[in-house]
Design a protein around this motif. Structure first.
Motif, PDB file in Angstrom:
ATOM      1  N   ARG A  95      56.169  47.021  59.008  1.00 40.18           N
ATOM      2  CA  ARG A  95      56.102  47.683  60.314  1.00 40.18           C
ATOM      3  C   ARG A  95      56.322  49.188  60.179  1.00 40.18           C
ATOM      4  O   ARG A  95      55.672  49.990  60.861  1.00 40.18           O
ATOM      5  CB  ARG A  95      57.135  47.066  61.270  1.00 40.18           C
ATOM      6  CG  ARG A  95      56.747  45.677  61.764  1.00 40.18           C
ATOM      7  CD  ARG A  95      57.606  45.280  62.955  1.00 40.18           C
ATOM      8  NE  ARG A  95      59.004  45.130  62.589  1.00 40.18           N
ATOM      9  CZ  ARG A  95      59.574  44.001  62.181  1.00 40.18           C
ATOM     10  NH1 ARG A  95      58.831  42.892  62.080  1.00 40.18           N
ATOM     11  NH2 ARG A  95      60.859  43.939  61.886  1.00 40.18           N
ATOM     12  N   ARG A  96      57.223  49.567  59.289  1.00 39.37           N
ATOM     13  CA  ARG A  96      57.479  51.006  59.116  1.00 39.37           C
ATOM     14  C   ARG A  96      56.297  51.714  58.457  1.00 39.37           C
ATOM     15  O   ARG A  96      56.026  52.888  58.759  1.00 39.37           O
ATOM     16  CB  ARG A  96      58.749  51.200  58.298  1.00 39.37           C
ATOM     17  CG  ARG A  96      60.012  50.859  59.100  1.00 39.37           C
ATOM     18  CD  ARG A  96      61.264  51.043  58.286  1.00 39.37           C
ATOM     19  NE  ARG A  96      62.456  50.812  59.108  1.00 39.37           N
ATOM     20  CZ  ARG A  96      63.705  50.823  58.635  1.00 39.37           C
ATOM     21  NH1 ARG A  96      63.918  51.037  57.338  1.00 39.37           N
ATOM     22  NH2 ARG A  96      64.716  50.614  59.458  1.00 39.37           N
ATOM     23  N   GLY A 152      51.166  51.786  51.477  1.00 35.06           N
ATOM     24  CA  GLY A 152      52.160  50.822  51.988  1.00 35.06           C
ATOM     25  C   GLY A 152      51.821  49.393  51.621  1.00 35.06           C
ATOM     26  O   GLY A 152      52.708  48.610  51.261  1.00 35.06           O
ATOM     27  N   TRP A 153      50.524  49.060  51.718  1.00 38.35           N
ATOM     28  CA  TRP A 153      50.134  47.693  51.324  1.00 38.35           C
ATOM     29  C   TRP A 153      50.431  47.458  49.852  1.00 38.35           C
ATOM     30  O   TRP A 153      50.951  46.395  49.478  1.00 38.35           O
ATOM     31  CB  TRP A 153      48.648  47.510  51.597  1.00 38.35           C
ATOM     32  CG  TRP A 153      48.134  46.174  51.119  1.00 38.35           C
ATOM     33  CD1 TRP A 153      48.152  45.007  51.787  1.00 38.35           C
ATOM     34  CD2 TRP A 153      47.544  45.904  49.834  1.00 38.35           C
ATOM     35  NE1 TRP A 153      47.622  44.003  51.027  1.00 38.35           N
ATOM     36  CE2 TRP A 153      47.234  44.530  49.808  1.00 38.35           C
ATOM     37  CE3 TRP A 153      47.269  46.685  48.728  1.00 38.35           C
ATOM     38  CZ2 TRP A 153      46.636  43.930  48.700  1.00 38.35           C
ATOM     39  CZ3 TRP A 153      46.681  46.094  47.624  1.00 38.35           C
ATOM     40  CH2 TRP A 153      46.366  44.729  47.621  1.00 38.35           C
ATOM     41  N   ALA A 196      51.907  55.499  59.290  1.00 39.86           N
ATOM     42  CA  ALA A 196      50.482  55.815  59.310  1.00 39.86           C
ATOM     43  C   ALA A 196      50.064  56.362  60.675  1.00 39.86           C
ATOM     44  O   ALA A 196      49.303  57.335  60.770  1.00 39.86           O
ATOM     45  CB  ALA A 196      49.664  54.574  58.957  1.00 39.86           C
ATOM     46  N   LEU A 197      50.560  55.744  61.742  1.00 40.01           N
ATOM     47  CA  LEU A 197      50.222  56.225  63.085  1.00 40.01           C
ATOM     48  C   LEU A 197      50.784  57.616  63.333  1.00 40.01           C
ATOM     49  O   LEU A 197      50.150  58.452  63.991  1.00 40.01           O
ATOM     50  CB  LEU A 197      50.744  55.240  64.130  1.00 40.01           C
ATOM     51  CG  LEU A 197      50.108  53.843  64.114  1.00 40.01           C
ATOM     52  CD1 LEU A 197      50.775  52.941  65.141  1.00 40.01           C
ATOM     53  CD2 LEU A 197      48.612  53.937  64.376  1.00 40.01           C
ATOM     54  N   LEU A 198      51.957  57.893  62.813  1.00 40.40           N
ATOM     55  CA  LEU A 198      52.553  59.209  62.984  1.00 40.40           C
ATOM     56  C   LEU A 198      51.846  60.250  62.110  1.00 40.40           C
ATOM     57  O   LEU A 198      51.708  61.414  62.498  1.00 40.40           O
ATOM     58  CB  LEU A 198      54.044  59.152  62.637  1.00 40.40           C
ATOM     59  CG  LEU A 198      54.828  60.458  62.803  1.00 40.40           C
ATOM     60  CD1 LEU A 198      54.833  60.879  64.264  1.00 40.40           C
ATOM     61  CD2 LEU A 198      56.253  60.282  62.296  1.00 40.40           C
ATOM     62  N   ALA A 199      51.381  59.826  60.921  1.00 34.06           N
ATOM     63  CA  ALA A 199      50.752  60.772  60.006  1.00 34.06           C
ATOM     64  C   ALA A 199      49.387  61.228  60.493  1.00 34.06           C
ATOM     65  O   ALA A 199      48.932  62.323  60.136  1.00 34.06           O
ATOM     66  CB  ALA A 199      50.599  60.137  58.616  1.00 34.06           C
ATOM     67  N   CYS A 225      41.983  61.385  59.694  1.00 30.48           N
ATOM     68  CA  CYS A 225      41.510  60.004  59.496  1.00 30.48           C
ATOM     69  C   CYS A 225      41.810  59.496  58.090  1.00 30.48           C
ATOM     70  O   CYS A 225      42.014  58.296  57.889  1.00 30.48           O
ATOM     71  CB  CYS A 225      40.008  59.928  59.755  1.00 30.48           C
ATOM     72  SG  CYS A 225      39.538  60.255  61.463  1.00 30.48           S
ATOM     73  N   THR A 226      41.828  60.400  57.131  1.00 30.42           N
ATOM     74  CA  THR A 226      41.999  59.975  55.738  1.00 30.42           C
ATOM     75  C   THR A 226      43.452  59.694  55.400  1.00 30.42           C
ATOM     76  O   THR A 226      43.760  58.688  54.732  1.00 30.42           O
ATOM     77  CB  THR A 226      41.445  61.058  54.793  1.00 30.42           C
ATOM     78  OG1 THR A 226      40.089  61.311  55.114  1.00 30.42           O
ATOM     79  CG2 THR A 226      41.550  60.614  53.351  1.00 30.42           C
ATOM     80  N   VAL A 227      44.365  60.545  55.873  1.00 27.80           N
ATOM     81  CA  VAL A 227      45.777  60.385  55.515  1.00 27.80           C
ATOM     82  C   VAL A 227      46.335  59.037  55.981  1.00 27.80           C
ATOM     83  O   VAL A 227      47.022  58.339  55.210  1.00 27.80           O
ATOM     84  CB  VAL A 227      46.596  61.568  56.053  1.00 27.80           C
ATOM     85  CG1 VAL A 227      48.095  61.285  55.953  1.00 27.80           C
ATOM     86  CG2 VAL A 227      46.256  62.836  55.285  1.00 27.80           C
ATOM     87  N   PRO A 228      46.120  58.597  57.261  1.00 31.84           N
ATOM     88  CA  PRO A 228      46.635  57.275  57.655  1.00 31.84           C
ATOM     89  C   PRO A 228      46.094  56.153  56.785  1.00 31.84           C
ATOM     90  O   PRO A 228      46.817  55.201  56.465  1.00 31.84           O
ATOM     91  CB  PRO A 228      46.164  57.138  59.105  1.00 31.84           C
ATOM     92  CG  PRO A 228      45.982  58.524  59.586  1.00 31.84           C
ATOM     93  CD  PRO A 228      45.509  59.296  58.409  1.00 31.84           C
ATOM     94  N   LEU A 229      44.826  56.249  56.412  1.00 36.71           N
ATOM     95  CA  LEU A 229      44.274  55.214  55.535  1.00 36.71           C
ATOM     96  C   LEU A 229      44.966  55.216  54.180  1.00 36.71           C
ATOM     97  O   LEU A 229      45.253  54.132  53.620  1.00 36.71           O
ATOM     98  CB  LEU A 229      42.767  55.440  55.356  1.00 36.71           C
ATOM     99  CG  LEU A 229      41.903  55.278  56.616  1.00 36.71           C
ATOM    100  CD1 LEU A 229      40.448  55.594  56.300  1.00 36.71           C
ATOM    101  CD2 LEU A 229      42.028  53.862  57.171  1.00 36.71           C
ATOM    102  N   LEU A 230      45.245  56.407  53.663  1.00 36.04           N
ATOM    103  CA  LEU A 230      45.965  56.478  52.394  1.00 36.04           C
ATOM    104  C   LEU A 230      47.379  55.934  52.536  1.00 36.04           C
ATOM    105  O   LEU A 230      47.886  55.242  51.635  1.00 36.04           O
ATOM    106  CB  LEU A 230      45.997  57.933  51.904  1.00 36.04           C
ATOM    107  CG  LEU A 230      44.644  58.534  51.496  1.00 36.04           C
ATOM    108  CD1 LEU A 230      44.823  60.003  51.125  1.00 36.04           C
ATOM    109  CD2 LEU A 230      44.049  57.764  50.328  1.00 36.04           C
TER     110      LEU A 230
END
Length: 489
Positions: A152-153, A23-24, A158-161, A13-18
Motif C-alpha cells: 500500500r505504501r 516496489g513490486w 507512486a501516486l505522490l511521485a 508518467c514515467t516516475v510512478p511507473l518506475l
C-alpha cells in the motif's frame, strides 16, 4: 505544447511507473526472503520432531493407547510454534495451527509448498517417517499485514511521485530550455528579405542549442548566397535582353532593307541574288550572335557543383579532331602533355578551345590562304598552359587591350565579337587568365591561356554578360595575362 510541459508530463508518467515497478520487485524479494526463512524454520522443526513422530506411529501400530497418548503429547510439545500432522496406516494425529481437513495437500511434495485454506495461506513441509508421513505447517508470513502495508505504501508513493516529479521536471526543463527561448527571441525579428542583420555567435553552454544556432547561421548564409545568385541571374537576364536588342538592331534593319528590295517589281536577277546572299549572311550572323550570348550567360550562371577534374589533353585532342573534320585543308599540329588535368567545367573549357581554334581559322591564315595552327597543352609549374598560335597577319599591339571586350570586332570581321570574350570569361571562371602576343618568329598571333592546377573548384568572376564598371569591365580579365612571356618555340 511547450518542451518543458512535454518533459514534465513524460517524467510525471514515467516516475510512478518506475516506483511501482521498483516496489513490486522489492515486495517480491521480501516475500521470497520471508518464504526462505519460514521454510528453513519448518525444516528445523521437522528434523526435531521426526523421532517423536516415529515413536507415535510405533505405539499406534502396537495397540498401546496409553503409550500412543504419551507420544502424541510429547510430539505436540516438541512442535512448539508449528502445526503437526502425522499420517499413518491406523489414523491421523494432528495438533497446532494448520489448514483444515478440507484443504487439499499435495500427494507428493519434495520441498516446501503453499496451500490455501479459505482466505488464509499456509506454508507446509512433508517428511516421510517409518510407517507414515510427517506434515508440519506454519502461517505464510509473506501474506502478513506488514507485507500488505508495504504494498500500500508503494502505491501511495507512486501516486505522490506523479505530480511531484512532473512539477519538478517542468521547472528543470524550463530552466534548461531558457537558452532555446533566447535563441527564438533573437531569430524572431530576423527577416532576410528586408534586413542584412544576422545571428551573432553566442555560446550558451547547451550543445544542442549551440548546434541549432550554428545551423541557423549556415542556413541564413546559404539564403544570402542564393539570393545573391538570384540577383546575378536577374541582372544577367536583363543584360542578355539589352545586349541582344542592341546587337540585333543593325542586322534586323539590314534584313528589312533587303526584304524591301526583294519586294520591288521588276528587280533584276543579279540584284535579287545579291539581296538573298545578304539575307543568308545576316541570318547566319544573327544565329551565331544568339548562340554566343547564350553561352556567355551560361558561363555567368555556372555553379561550383558542376566543376570536376578535366583532362585537358583529351579535350584538346577532341577539339582539334573536330576542326580537322570541318576544314580538311587546315594544317593543325597538336602537342599535348598526356594526363594533364585541371579542376574545371568541361563544357566551358571545350568552348574555350573551340573559340580559340575558330578564331585562328577565321583570322590566322597565311598569305596563301592556308590556316597553319599550332596547339600546345603543357604544364608550367603549378599552371596548365594552353597555346593556340597561327601564321596570320597578327593583332596590332594597340588593339590587344580591348580584344576580349564584348562585341569588339576587327574591320573585316563578320563574327559576333563574342568569341574571344567567351575565352576570357572561361579563363577567369577557372581562376586563370588569357593573353595574346605575336606568333612564332614574329608572324601571326599567339593566344596563351593559363589555368591553375590546384584550383579550389569555386568559379571565379562571373559578370561578363553584365559587364558592370564596378567589376572592372570584361577587359579586366586580360590585364593579368598581358605580361605572358612570348614563347619563341
Amino acid at each position: 505544447m511547450r518542451l518543458s510541459t512535454r518533459v514534465g508530463l513524460a517524467v510525471g508518467c514515467t516516475v510512478p511507473l518506475l516506483v511501482l515497478a521498483s516496489g513490486w520487485l522489492l515486495t517480491h524479494l521480501v516475500a521470497r526472503d520471508l518464504h526462505r526463512a519460514g521454510d528453513q524454520h519448518l525444516r528445523r522443526r521437522a528434523a526435531a520432531i521426526a523421532p517423536d513422530a516415529r515413536a507415535l506411529l510405533r505405539a499406534s501400530a502396537g495397540n498401546r493407547p496409553r503409550a500412543a497418548d504419551v507420544r502424541e503429547r510429547q510430539l505436540f510439545s516438541a512442535a512448539l510454534d508449528v502445526g503437526v500432522r502425522v499420517q499413518g496406516p491406523d489414523g491421523v494425529f494432528s495438533g497446532g495451527p494448520q489448514p483444515g481437513p478440507s484443504a487439499r495437500l499435495p500427494e507428493r511434495a519434495t520441498g516446501p509448498f503453499t496451500v490455501r485454506d479459505g482466505a488464509r495461506s499456509w506454508r507446509g513441509l512433508a517428511r516421510p517417517v517409518r510407517g507414515g508421513t510427517l506434515w508440519v505447517f506454519a502461517p505464510d508470513t509473506a501474506d502478513r499485514a506488514q507485507v500488505l502495508l508495504v504494498r500500500r505504501r508503494v502505491v501511495f508513493t507512486a501516486l505522490l511521485a506523479a505530480p511531484a516529479s512532473g512539477v519538478l521536471a517542468w521547472a528543470l526543463a524550463g530552466g534548461v530550455s531558457a537558452p532555446l527561448r533566447r535563441l527564438t527571441r533573437r531569430t524572431a525579428g530576423l527577416d532576410p528579405r528586408t534586413s542584412g542583420v544576422r545571428l551573432e555567435p553566442e555560446r550558451t553552454g547547451v550543445t544542442e542549442v549551440d548546434e541549432l544556432s550554428s545551423t541557423l547561421r549556415t542556413v541564413l548564409a546559404r539564403y544570402d548566397e542564393q539570393a545573391a545568385r538570384t540577383a546575378e541571374a536577374l541582372d544577367t537576364a536583363r543584360s542578355f535582353s539589352s545586349a541582344a536588342a542592341h546587337e540585333l538592331r543593325t542586322p534586323l534593319m539590314s534584313m528589312g532593307t533587303n526584304l524591301d528590295v526583294l519586294g520591288l517589281p521588276g528587280l533584276p536577277d543579279a540584284d535579287r541574288d545579291e539581296a538573298l546572299a545578304d539575307l543568308r549572311l545576316e541570318h547566319a550572323r544573327l544565329r551565331h550572335l544568339l548562340v554566343m550570348l547564350r553561352e556567355l550567360g551560361r558561363g555567368d550562371l555556372v555553379e561550383a557543383e558542376t566543376f570536376d577534374v578535366v583532362d585537358l589533353a583529351d579535350l584538346a585532342d577532341t577539339a582539334v579532331a573536330e576542326v580537322r573534320r570541318r576544314d580538311r585543308a587546315a594544317d593543325i599540329a597538336l602537342d599535348a602533355e598526356t594526363g594533364l588535368t585541371v579542376p574545371g567545367w568541361e563544357p566551358g573549357l571545350r568552348l574555350l578551345l573551340d573559340n580559340l581554334l575558330a578564331n585562328a581559322l577565321a583570322h590566322g591564315r597565311d598569305p596563301a590562304g592556308v590556316a597553319r595552327i599550332r596547339v600546345e597543352v603543357r604544364r608550367a609549374g603549378q599552371e596548365a598552359v594552353v597555346v593556340v598560335a597561327d601564321q596570320g597577319p597578327g593583332i596590332p599591339p594597340e588593339f590587344r587591350q580591348r580584344l576580349f571586350e564584348r562585341f569588339q570586332r576587327g574591320p573585316d570581321s563578320t563574327g559576333s565579337g563574342l568569341g574571344l570574350t567567351l575565352v576570357a570569361q572561361q579563363a577567369a571562371l577557372h581562376r586563370g587568365g588569357v593573353g595574346v602576343t605575336d606568333g612564332p618568329h614574329g608572324a601571326g598571333a599567339r593566344f596563351e591561356v593559363r589555368l591553375p592546377l590546384d584550383g579550389t573548384g569555386v568559379p571565379g568572376r562571373r559578370d561578363w554578360l553584365i559587364g558592370t564598371a564596378a567589376s572592372g569591365g570584361p577587359a579586366a580579365g586580360t590585364n593579368r595575362s598581358q605580361g605572358f612571356p612570348k614563347d619563341a618555340s
